[in-house]
Design a protein around this motif. Structure first.
Motif, PDB file in Angstrom:
ATOM      1  N   GLN A 114       0.859  -1.231  -0.019  1.00  0.00           N
ATOM      2  CA  GLN A 114       0.084   0.152   0.177  1.00  0.00           C
ATOM      3  C   GLN A 114       0.849   1.146   0.145  1.00  0.00           C
ATOM      4  O   GLN A 114       0.499   2.247  -0.724  1.00  0.00           O
ATOM      5  N   ALA A 115       1.835   1.213   0.878  1.00  0.00           N
ATOM      6  CA  ALA A 115       2.880   2.268   0.929  1.00  0.00           C
ATOM      7  C   ALA A 115       3.497   2.618  -0.164  1.00  0.00           C
ATOM      8  O   ALA A 115       3.708   3.869  -0.818  1.00  0.00           O
ATOM      9  N   ASN A 151      20.648   6.372  -4.350  1.00  0.00           N
ATOM     10  CA  ASN A 151      19.758   7.267  -3.553  1.00  0.00           C
ATOM     11  C   ASN A 151      18.304   7.133  -3.917  1.00  0.00           C
ATOM     12  O   ASN A 151      17.321   7.705  -3.159  1.00  0.00           O
ATOM     13  N   ARG A 152      18.103   6.742  -5.113  1.00  0.00           N
ATOM     14  CA  ARG A 152      16.636   6.621  -5.502  1.00  0.00           C
ATOM     15  C   ARG A 152      16.073   5.518  -4.812  1.00  0.00           C
ATOM     16  O   ARG A 152      14.750   5.397  -4.777  1.00  0.00           O
ATOM     17  N   VAL A 153      16.640   4.466  -4.489  1.00  0.00           N
ATOM     18  CA  VAL A 153      16.190   3.398  -3.578  1.00  0.00           C
ATOM     19  C   VAL A 153      16.158   3.645  -2.008  1.00  0.00           C
ATOM     20  O   VAL A 153      15.284   2.946  -1.435  1.00  0.00           O
ATOM     21  N   LYS A 154      16.729   4.736  -1.532  1.00  0.00           N
ATOM     22  CA  LYS A 154      16.845   5.009  -0.213  1.00  0.00           C
ATOM     23  C   LYS A 154      15.421   5.396   0.292  1.00  0.00           C
ATOM     24  O   LYS A 154      14.863   4.777   1.296  1.00  0.00           O
ATOM     25  N   SER A 155      14.617   5.981  -0.356  1.00  0.00           N
ATOM     26  CA  SER A 155      13.408   6.290   0.212  1.00  0.00           C
ATOM     27  C   SER A 155      12.403   5.011   0.452  1.00  0.00           C
ATOM     28  O   SER A 155      11.617   4.719   1.083  1.00  0.00           O
ATOM     29  N   LEU A 156      12.710   4.264  -0.946  1.00  0.00           N
ATOM     30  CA  LEU A 156      11.883   2.942  -0.682  1.00  0.00           C
ATOM     31  C   LEU A 156      12.267   2.206   0.325  1.00  0.00           C
ATOM     32  O   LEU A 156      11.548   1.593   1.082  1.00  0.00           O
ATOM     33  N   LEU A 157      13.521   2.171   0.630  1.00  0.00           N
ATOM     34  CA  LEU A 157      14.094   1.440   1.923  1.00  0.00           C
ATOM     35  C   LEU A 157      13.605   1.951   3.219  1.00  0.00           C
ATOM     36  O   LEU A 157      13.190   0.961   3.930  1.00  0.00           O
ATOM     37  N   ASN A 158      13.507   3.245   3.197  1.00  0.00           N
ATOM     38  CA  ASN A 158      12.989   3.929   4.504  1.00  0.00           C
ATOM     39  C   ASN A 158      11.291   3.361   4.722  1.00  0.00           C
ATOM     40  O   ASN A 158      11.066   3.119   5.824  1.00  0.00           O
ATOM     41  N   VAL A 159      10.569   3.242   3.623  1.00  0.00           N
ATOM     42  CA  VAL A 159       9.527   2.872   3.748  1.00  0.00           C
ATOM     43  C   VAL A 159       9.125   1.410   4.324  1.00  0.00           C
ATOM     44  O   VAL A 159       8.628   0.968   5.318  1.00  0.00           O
ATOM     45  N   ALA A 160      10.104   0.574   3.527  1.00  0.00           N
ATOM     46  CA  ALA A 160      10.335  -0.816   4.060  1.00  0.00           C
ATOM     47  C   ALA A 160      10.568  -0.911   5.478  1.00  0.00           C
ATOM     48  O   ALA A 160       9.942  -1.919   6.189  1.00  0.00           O
ATOM     49  N   ILE A 161      11.750  -0.264   5.774  1.00  0.00           N
ATOM     50  CA  ILE A 161      12.225  -0.540   7.269  1.00  0.00           C
ATOM     51  C   ILE A 161      11.059  -0.095   8.265  1.00  0.00           C
ATOM     52  O   ILE A 161      10.939  -0.812   9.058  1.00  0.00           O
ATOM     53  N   SER A 162      10.462   1.027   8.028  1.00  0.00           N
ATOM     54  CA  SER A 162       9.497   1.527   8.934  1.00  0.00           C
ATOM     55  C   SER A 162       8.321   0.314   9.347  1.00  0.00           C
ATOM     56  O   SER A 162       7.652  -0.041  10.279  1.00  0.00           O
ATOM     57  N   ARG A 163       7.877  -0.285   7.778  1.00  0.00           N
ATOM     58  CA  ARG A 163       6.882  -1.479   7.963  1.00  0.00           C
ATOM     59  C   ARG A 163       7.248  -2.571   8.586  1.00  0.00           C
ATOM     60  O   ARG A 163       6.653  -3.345   9.231  1.00  0.00           O
ATOM     61  N   GLY A 196       3.472   5.910  -6.174  1.00  0.00           N
ATOM     62  CA  GLY A 196       3.473   5.806  -7.606  1.00  0.00           C
ATOM     63  C   GLY A 196       4.199   4.606  -8.074  1.00  0.00           C
ATOM     64  O   GLY A 196       4.270   4.547  -9.539  1.00  0.00           O
ATOM     65  N   HIS A 197       4.484   3.633  -7.361  1.00  0.00           N
ATOM     66  CA  HIS A 197       5.064   2.633  -8.143  1.00  0.00           C
ATOM     67  C   HIS A 197       4.096   1.495  -8.435  1.00  0.00           C
ATOM     68  O   HIS A 197       3.300   1.283  -7.933  1.00  0.00           O
ATOM     69  N   ASN A 198       4.765   0.522  -9.470  1.00  0.00           N
ATOM     70  CA  ASN A 198       4.095  -0.825  -9.945  1.00  0.00           C
ATOM     71  C   ASN A 198       4.690  -1.829  -8.844  1.00  0.00           C
ATOM     72  O   ASN A 198       5.591  -2.342  -9.069  1.00  0.00           O
ATOM     73  N   VAL A 199       3.690  -2.338  -8.271  1.00  0.00           N
ATOM     74  CA  VAL A 199       4.042  -3.492  -7.175  1.00  0.00           C
ATOM     75  C   VAL A 199       3.302  -4.598  -7.485  1.00  0.00           C
ATOM     76  O   VAL A 199       2.436  -4.922  -7.652  1.00  0.00           O
ATOM     77  N   MET A 200       4.515  -5.749  -7.235  1.00  0.00           N
ATOM     78  CA  MET A 200       3.842  -7.039  -7.213  1.00  0.00           C
ATOM     79  C   MET A 200       4.374  -7.760  -6.096  1.00  0.00           C
ATOM     80  O   MET A 200       5.543  -7.634  -5.421  1.00  0.00           O
ATOM     81  N   VAL A 201       3.496  -8.351  -5.439  1.00  0.00           N
ATOM     82  CA  VAL A 201       3.732  -9.063  -3.984  1.00  0.00           C
ATOM     83  C   VAL A 201       3.512 -10.656  -4.314  1.00  0.00           C
ATOM     84  O   VAL A 201       2.508 -10.936  -4.689  1.00  0.00           O
ATOM     85  N   ARG A 202       4.547 -11.225  -3.629  1.00  0.00           N
ATOM     86  CA  ARG A 202       4.610 -12.504  -3.697  1.00  0.00           C
ATOM     87  C   ARG A 202       5.130 -13.365  -2.414  1.00  0.00           C
ATOM     88  O   ARG A 202       6.252 -12.783  -1.788  1.00  0.00           O
ATOM     89  N   PRO A 203       4.352 -14.261  -2.003  1.00  0.00           N
ATOM     90  CA  PRO A 203       4.999 -15.139  -0.948  1.00  0.00           C
ATOM     91  C   PRO A 203       6.222 -15.824  -1.304  1.00  0.00           C
ATOM     92  O   PRO A 203       6.455 -16.119  -2.481  1.00  0.00           O
TER      93      PRO A 203
END
Lengths: 187, 365
Positions: free
Chosen positions: A18-19, A106-118, A24-31
């Motif tokens: 969701q985050a 550095n473009r990935v940093k913000s993504l990582l920050n989101v993932a870290i908090s989750r 604005g990213h295209n996300v695919m989730v898989r176990p």
């Protein structure tokens, strides 16, 4: 960007998805599991893979990153010194990432920050902390028992350890348990 | 023996993957060899090799039970481009310890019962030549001795590497993978081959030592920067682990080792399975072959320069399905540290072998 999220905890993956979609990213989730990883990377062509660092299936991703043509590679090797901190935090939080060549860390940093908090919300720190405390306690008990043995048996450190090892083996228990017996006896 | 009662040292964090060949670390901890060196060691169990690499790169752990080829892979650019994220080693954790297991359907297809390894491989080649589809082999990591042993197996069978596919499956998923038909054959460390036999999911056809009598396997990998800055601590850690390896070679200690390893905090599996996996290999040795895991004897802890050369060449060998086209960040003959190893052995009063005395014949890949 195309982001593939591989996580064995469905609820955590859902909040992360969701985050990322909100950004604005295209996300695919898989176990995680079996061969699906090979096919997913091939068909979805992710720019970034965010994966639960504790999943055994990560080693399969390593294979994908060595052998595929357009292969997301371990982020660990891309980062320069100033990015290291966020990557260190992410690994401590249990998040690992693979990114395609040419993508700026550095473009990935913000993504990582989101993932870290989750991930941090779900992290089970308690177990790890307890283990560290147990180990400290073990060490204290063994040290004390060693001292008692050296004093009462008038032996050196090596002999004290050898004696405790032998007792532990004869009784099939951990060294710390024998040490406690020694303390109960001489202490 | 150093008899210091100095205050507690810095904590050293060592990572491992739960396998039988992590035993030297677990025994050094449980039997008190680390404590005898006045070392405060925390063992971190990791569920995959990638985590070991990442944490060691960033200094979240200081040392690790590591696939020998991974140490070399950390010196290749790309993907790595930072010296401080590379690894080194001064100690091997023993020879051998892997086996090759066939799926039940393929075992039956090849009529493998009662056959010698070469007869099975001849049948395998005939099968592959006649088959339209590729067989799938399981390895545990692109940069592993498991991959190398599979390539040696193919070479011995005379099978072209393009006729099969090698997929990476983590050890804990190997038994399921062969039962479900995801792989037809795998190479993995113990106890997973024995586990596959216990669960009737597959059959062991040979040990790694049948392909290379004294093959390198795991090493104690260190973050290069940590190793540079903590030489004395490194030596103490190795002293404790060498003593644990020596301890592990006593047959009388096998049952206790299996119990310690089996505990929830380490391998978290049945001690019966572990004992079976460990003792079986001892019995094979009694038959005259060197099929067991060798933890200490025959200089099993030496970081042989011959092994370093073989492993670093294999990474670029075109026969290797995972061959990369990167370049060395460090000359590969500077990654194994013989000097520290010699110092450790000497300080323990143990003989230091001559660097030319590497046992076994190095196979050609």
């Amino acid at each position: 960007m195309n982001i593939l999220v591989i996580d064995q905890i469905a609820k955590r993956a859902e909040t992360l998805e969701q985050a990322l979609v909100k950004l604005g990213h295209n996300v695919m989730v898989r176990p995680p599991g079996k061969y699906a990883i090979y096919q997913m990377v091939e068909s979805f062509q992710p720019d970034v893979v965010i994966v639960d660092a504790d999943s055994p299936d990560r080693d399969t991703l390593e294979d994908v990153s060595v052998t595929s043509d357009r292969c997301p590679r371990p982020i660990i090797f891309f980062a320069n010194d100033e990015d290291d901190e966020v990557i260190r935090q992410s690994i401590q939080a249990g998040v690992s990432a693979y990114i395609v060549d040419g993508l700026q860390p550095n473009r990935v940093k913000s993504l990582l920050n989101v993932a870290i908090s989750r991930f941090e919300q779900h992290q089970q720190l308690k177990g790890e902390l307890k283990k560290t405390r147990d180990e400290l306690a073990d060490r204290k008990v063994i040290d004390k028992a060693k001292g008692l043995l050296m004093k009462h048996k008038v032996c050196d450190e090596e002999a004290a350890f050898a004696a405790m090892r032998k007792m532990a083996m004869n009784k099939n228990v951990r060294l710390a348990e024998i040490a406690q017996d020694v303390i109960d006896l001489f202490g | 023996m150093q008899k210091t009662s100095a205050p507690t040292q810095q904590t050293v964090r060592i990572g491992y993957v739960p396998l039988v060949d992590a035993a030297p670390l677990i025994i050094a901890k449980e039997a008190g060899f680390f404590l005898e060196e006045n070392l405060d060691i925390v063992l971190h169990r990791e569920s995959n090799w990638a985590s070991i690499r990442d944490k060691l790169s960033l200094g979240l752990i200081d040392a690790a039970h590591m696939l020998a080829p991974m140490v070399f892979a950390s010196h290749i650019t790309p993907p790595n481009s930072h010296h401080d994220k590379s690894f080194m080693t001064a100690m091997a954790l023993g020879y051998n310890g892997n086996a090759i297991t066939l799926s039940n359907p393929l075992f039956d297809e090849l009529n493998a019962e009662g056959k010698s390894l070469d007869e099975i491989l001849a049948a395998l080649k005939a099968y592959v030549d006649a088959s339209e589809s590729k067989l799938t082999f399981g390895s545990v990591h692109p940069f592993s001795m498991h991959t190398n042993l599979l390539l040696l197996l193919l070479k011995r069978a005379g099978i072209d590497k393009d006729k099969i596919e090698i997929k990476v499956i983590p050890p804990v998923r190997m038994v399921d993978a062969i039962r479900d038909g995801l792989v037809d054959l795998f190479c993995v460390g113990e106890p997973w081959n024995t586990a596959a036999q216990f669960e009737k999911a597959g059959k062991i056809i040979c040990y790694g030592s049948d392909l290379w009598s004294h093959a390198p396997e795991k090493v104690l990998g260190l973050n290069s920067k940590f190793a540079r800055q903590n030489r004395e601590t490194h030596i103490k850690v190795l002293r404790a682990i060498v003593r644990a390896c020596q301890w592990l070679e006593e047959p009388d200690h096998m049952a206790q080792a299996a119990l310690w390893l089996a505990s929830k905090r380490y391998l978290d599996c049945s001690s019966d399975l572990l004992l079976h996996a460990m003792v079986n290999q001892w019995q094979n040795q009694a038959n005259g072959s060197a099929q067991r895991k060798i933890f200490f004897s025959q200089n099993a802890n030496a970081p042989w320069p011959q092994h370093a050369k073989w492993i670093s060449d294999a990474i670029f060998n075109p026969r290797n399905t995972f061959a990369t086209d990167g370049q060395w960040l460090t000359p590969p003959d500077q990654i194994y540290d013989w000097e520290i190893f010699s110092q450790v052995m000497t300080s323990l009063g143990l003989p230091v072998p001559n660097t030319d005395d590497c046992p076994g014949t190095l196979p050609k890949l």
